[in-house]
Write an enzyme that holds these catalytic residues in place. Sequence first.
Site, PDB file in Angstrom:
ATOM      1  N   ASN A  77      41.785 -70.979  44.957  1.00  0.00           N
ATOM      2  CA  ASN A  77      41.967 -70.686  43.511  1.00  0.00           C
ATOM      3  C   ASN A  77      42.590 -69.387  43.278  1.00  0.00           C
ATOM      4  O   ASN A  77      43.328 -69.051  42.365  1.00  0.00           O
ATOM      5  CB  ASN A  77      40.797 -70.665  42.742  1.00  0.00           C
ATOM      6  CG  ASN A  77      39.713 -69.733  43.375  1.00  0.00           C
ATOM      7  OD1 ASN A  77      39.888 -69.427  44.498  1.00  0.00           O
ATOM      8  ND2 ASN A  77      38.984 -69.195  42.345  1.00  0.00           N
ATOM      9  N   GLU A 123      -5.961 -36.369  27.486  1.00  0.00           N
ATOM     10  CA  GLU A 123      -5.211 -36.325  28.599  1.00  0.00           C
ATOM     11  C   GLU A 123      -5.653 -36.122  29.913  1.00  0.00           C
ATOM     12  O   GLU A 123      -6.611 -35.258  29.979  1.00  0.00           O
ATOM     13  CB  GLU A 123      -3.900 -35.701  28.350  1.00  0.00           C
ATOM     14  CG  GLU A 123      -2.766 -36.037  27.209  1.00  0.00           C
ATOM     15  CD  GLU A 123      -2.578 -37.276  27.488  1.00  0.00           C
ATOM     16  OE1 GLU A 123      -1.757 -37.889  28.210  1.00  0.00           O
ATOM     17  OE2 GLU A 123      -2.908 -38.375  26.511  1.00  0.00           O
ATOM     18  N   LYS A 137      31.784 -72.123  41.122  1.00  0.00           N
ATOM     19  CA  LYS A 137      32.244 -70.923  40.169  1.00  0.00           C
ATOM     20  C   LYS A 137      33.152 -71.510  38.898  1.00  0.00           C
ATOM     21  O   LYS A 137      34.187 -71.828  39.436  1.00  0.00           O
ATOM     22  CB  LYS A 137      32.691 -69.363  40.801  1.00  0.00           C
ATOM     23  CG  LYS A 137      32.999 -68.449  39.842  1.00  0.00           C
ATOM     24  CD  LYS A 137      34.118 -67.759  40.265  1.00  0.00           C
ATOM     25  CE  LYS A 137      35.538 -68.304  39.660  1.00  0.00           C
ATOM     26  NZ  LYS A 137      36.660 -67.488  39.639  1.00  0.00           N
ATOM     27  N   ARG A 193       9.654 -38.752  37.435  1.00  0.00           N
ATOM     28  CA  ARG A 193       8.936 -39.525  38.529  1.00  0.00           C
ATOM     29  C   ARG A 193       9.704 -40.602  38.848  1.00  0.00           C
ATOM     30  O   ARG A 193       9.448 -41.217  40.076  1.00  0.00           O
ATOM     31  CB  ARG A 193       7.473 -39.694  38.159  1.00  0.00           C
ATOM     32  CG  ARG A 193       6.873 -38.431  37.954  1.00  0.00           C
ATOM     33  CD  ARG A 193       5.344 -38.931  37.212  1.00  0.00           C
ATOM     34  NE  ARG A 193       5.474 -38.970  35.724  1.00  0.00           N
ATOM     35  CZ  ARG A 193       4.304 -39.357  34.888  1.00  0.00           C
ATOM     36  NH1 ARG A 193       3.245 -39.924  35.208  1.00  0.00           N
ATOM     37  NH2 ARG A 193       4.753 -39.327  33.571  1.00  0.00           N
ATOM     38  N   ASN A 207      33.749 -87.811  44.509  1.00  0.00           N
ATOM     39  CA  ASN A 207      33.017 -87.589  45.774  1.00  0.00           C
ATOM     40  C   ASN A 207      34.004 -86.373  46.392  1.00  0.00           C
ATOM     41  O   ASN A 207      35.172 -86.479  46.919  1.00  0.00           O
ATOM     42  CB  ASN A 207      33.021 -88.519  46.662  1.00  0.00           C
ATOM     43  CG  ASN A 207      32.068 -88.307  47.823  1.00  0.00           C
ATOM     44  OD1 ASN A 207      31.913 -87.244  48.369  1.00  0.00           O
ATOM     45  ND2 ASN A 207      31.133 -89.224  48.023  1.00  0.00           N
ATOM     46  N   LYS A 222      14.429 -43.904  33.023  1.00  0.00           N
ATOM     47  CA  LYS A 222      13.634 -45.262  33.280  1.00  0.00           C
ATOM     48  C   LYS A 222      14.003 -46.404  32.710  1.00  0.00           C
ATOM     49  O   LYS A 222      13.801 -47.504  32.984  1.00  0.00           O
ATOM     50  CB  LYS A 222      12.433 -44.673  33.680  1.00  0.00           C
ATOM     51  CG  LYS A 222      11.864 -44.347  32.465  1.00  0.00           C
ATOM     52  CD  LYS A 222      10.364 -44.004  32.757  1.00  0.00           C
ATOM     53  CE  LYS A 222       9.599 -43.306  31.812  1.00  0.00           C
ATOM     54  NZ  LYS A 222       8.319 -42.856  32.010  1.00  0.00           N
TER      55      LYS A 222
HETATM   56  C1  UD1 Z   1       1.275 -41.264  27.793  1.00  0.00           C
HETATM   57  C2  UD1 Z   1       0.042 -40.881  26.929  1.00  0.00           C
HETATM   58  C3  UD1 Z   1      -1.251 -41.134  27.789  1.00  0.00           C
HETATM   59  C4  UD1 Z   1      -1.174 -42.668  27.969  1.00  0.00           C
HETATM   60  C5  UD1 Z   1       0.043 -42.854  28.566  1.00  0.00           C
HETATM   61  C6  UD1 Z   1       0.084 -44.480  28.406  1.00  0.00           C
HETATM   62  C7  UD1 Z   1       0.580 -38.805  25.372  1.00  0.00           C
HETATM   63  C8  UD1 Z   1       0.715 -37.071  25.504  1.00  0.00           C
HETATM   64  N1  UD1 Z   1       0.002 -39.102  26.739  1.00  0.00           N
HETATM   65  O1  UD1 Z   1       1.210 -40.391  28.863  1.00  0.00           O
HETATM   66  O2  UD1 Z   1      -2.496 -40.813  26.765  1.00  0.00           O
HETATM   67  O3  UD1 Z   1      -2.289 -42.834  28.615  1.00  0.00           O
HETATM   68  O4  UD1 Z   1       1.253 -42.382  27.938  1.00  0.00           O
HETATM   69  O5  UD1 Z   1       1.305 -45.046  29.329  1.00  0.00           O
HETATM   70  O6  UD1 Z   1       1.134 -39.327  24.574  1.00  0.00           O
HETATM   71  N2  UD1 Z   1       8.876 -39.391  25.454  1.00  0.00           N
HETATM   72  C9  UD1 Z   1       9.784 -38.888  24.777  1.00  0.00           C
HETATM   73  N3  UD1 Z   1       9.908 -37.415  24.657  1.00  0.00           N
HETATM   74  C10 UD1 Z   1       9.096 -36.481  25.214  1.00  0.00           C
HETATM   75  C11 UD1 Z   1       7.950 -36.807  26.013  1.00  0.00           C
HETATM   76  C12 UD1 Z   1       8.002 -38.373  26.267  1.00  0.00           C
HETATM   77  O7  UD1 Z   1      10.702 -39.531  24.159  1.00  0.00           O
HETATM   78  O8  UD1 Z   1       9.146 -35.448  24.799  1.00  0.00           O
HETATM   79  C13 UD1 Z   1       8.673 -40.832  25.848  1.00  0.00           C
HETATM   80  C14 UD1 Z   1       8.765 -41.126  27.414  1.00  0.00           C
HETATM   81  O9  UD1 Z   1      10.321 -41.682  27.534  1.00  0.00           O
HETATM   82  C15 UD1 Z   1       8.039 -42.368  27.211  1.00  0.00           C
HETATM   83  C16 UD1 Z   1       6.762 -42.101  26.571  1.00  0.00           C
HETATM   84  O10 UD1 Z   1       7.390 -41.304  25.626  1.00  0.00           O
HETATM   85  O11 UD1 Z   1       8.538 -43.644  27.158  1.00  0.00           O
HETATM   86  C17 UD1 Z   1       5.660 -41.305  27.314  1.00  0.00           C
HETATM   87  O12 UD1 Z   1       5.946 -40.640  27.835  1.00  0.00           O
HETATM   88  P1  UD1 Z   1       5.428 -40.128  29.404  1.00  0.00           P
HETATM   89  O13 UD1 Z   1       5.776 -38.934  29.817  1.00  0.00           O
HETATM   90  O14 UD1 Z   1       5.395 -41.284  29.991  1.00  0.00           O
HETATM   91  O15 UD1 Z   1       3.716 -40.031  29.009  1.00  0.00           O
HETATM   92  P2  UD1 Z   1       2.548 -40.357  30.200  1.00  0.00           P
HETATM   93  O16 UD1 Z   1       2.345 -39.067  30.568  1.00  0.00           O
HETATM   94  O17 UD1 Z   1       2.651 -41.679  30.821  1.00  0.00           O
HETATM   95 CA    CA Z   2       4.428 -43.274  30.791  1.00  0.00          CA
END
Ligand code: UD1
Ligand code: CA
Length: 456
Positions: free
Chosen positions: A371, A157, A336, A17, A362, A24
């Site tokens: 430079n 979820e 700088k 996203r 001054n 990100k």
């Molecule tokens: C998640 C939560 C949700 C919560 C929200 C809060 C779950 C299933 N859902 O949803 O309940 O309200 O966060 O922000 O946990 N990541 C991995 N590997 C994966 C998937 C994700 O490392 O396979 C990491 C992502 O990089 C991220 C974090 O886990 O830092 C959360 O993943 P993201 O996909 O953002 O979850 P949300 O849909 O936001």
């Molecule tokens: Ca998230």
Amino acid sequence: MERTCLAIILAAGESTRMKSAMSKVLHPVAGRPMIAHVVDALASASIADVALVVGRDAEAVSTAASTGSVNVSSFLQKERLGTAHAVLAAREAIEKGYDDVLVVFGDTPLITAAPLTAARERLAEGNDVVVIGFETADPTGYGRLIVEDGELLAIREHKDASEEERRITYCNGGLMAISGRKALDLLGRIGNANVKGEYYLTDLVEIVRSLGGRAIAVKAPEEELTGCNTRAELAYIERLWQQRRRHELMLAGVSMVAPETVFLAWDTELAQDVLVEPNVVFGPRVRVESGAVIHAFSHVEGAHVRAGATVGPFARLRPGADLGPKSKVGNFCEVKKAEIGAGAKVNHLTYIGDAFVGAGSNIGAGTITCNYDGVNKHVTRIGENTFIGSNSSLVAPVSIGSGALVASGSVITEDVPADAVAFGRARQEIKPGRAPILRERYEAEKAARKKINASE
Ligand code: UD1
Ligand code: CA
């Protein structure tokens, strides 16, 4: 006895996203990768062992997370199969046996120590899973916390929630403390029978309950749990971060006339009784000492502004600028990699780079330290209590001795001894009565041109 803790940061997501060429968690908040903010929050919660789960941009993410404040070991999640699957990528670390396992997200950079510590305290009281939640007016997209009589029954979820469940405004912040003894067993039981076909960490709640264990939620301020999934959320997080830090600095004795127009970096140090006027931007590595004033529209980066110095309006301090006590760098000046001595003045339209300016000197309007010869950078040394006349070019390497006076408009290519006067320009010539003659000639030339144009 103090309980041991392993924190697991999930940072392997695809960041779909975000629509970006990089993960990100590498995007900066206050001039530093978001993931580094999370690591520092763990450090301030006195958590020393961190397992970082990486996927996309694994190496860069590991580097960004190595802030030096905690031990970070990285684990690769080879496929993106969900948050529970990601936690299990750090199985080796969990197997070492900790009292507490704390799961945090790399995309939640505003988290502070307080809720993390609170969650661990509730774990110590005998709960098996403690989820950090928040109340929000707009819960869309978040997992909903289903709570009854103080117990957390389930996390649903958004995509899997019923109409009625979607009306719940108490949400999962995504951060969770799990009993270290039970963590691997519980995580191993999570399946992927849901709308997204992912292994959801959030299923842990129902699983632990089905085994007779206890899950609860602790509430934290919404702001701290704001997650970053899109660029719009990134900008929102930046705004919240800036508001929080400005507020802290003002409470610590910094004056800001229009705080909402002042932009700070993660490490900006402003001492008590510093005044910051509107529209000032601080880049990284800036330290401003007590009593200094940063006037409007200045851009300051990598600089040290000592006590009582003034900067701007419209000044630019670049890395290595070191302004001595009560020195002045005024409008449309750029400094700088240069030391400006105590009480020295660089007031108007000047460039000082790779230079030393002694105390009390001054530097006149429009002075330039030349430079760069197109290949190498050279140093200009200016002694104490010198006077550099306006619009002078100091061609480095060159030095001006203390007490020397440089005539305005000089091009200085050779060293000027202490207390000398240097005229670095051609002497003025006077031709009495010559002006009307010249003017007449110019008029004639103009008339001739007009004639030619008309005949064309
Ligand atoms: C998640 C939560 C949700 C919560 C929200 C809060 C779950 C299933 N859902 O949803 O309940 O309200 O966060 O922000 O946990 N990541 C991995 N590997 C994966 C998937 C994700 O490392 O396979 C990491 C992502 O990089 C991220 C974090 O886990 O830092 C959360 O993943 P993201 O996909 O953002 O979850 P949300 O849909 O936001
Ligand atoms: Ca998230």
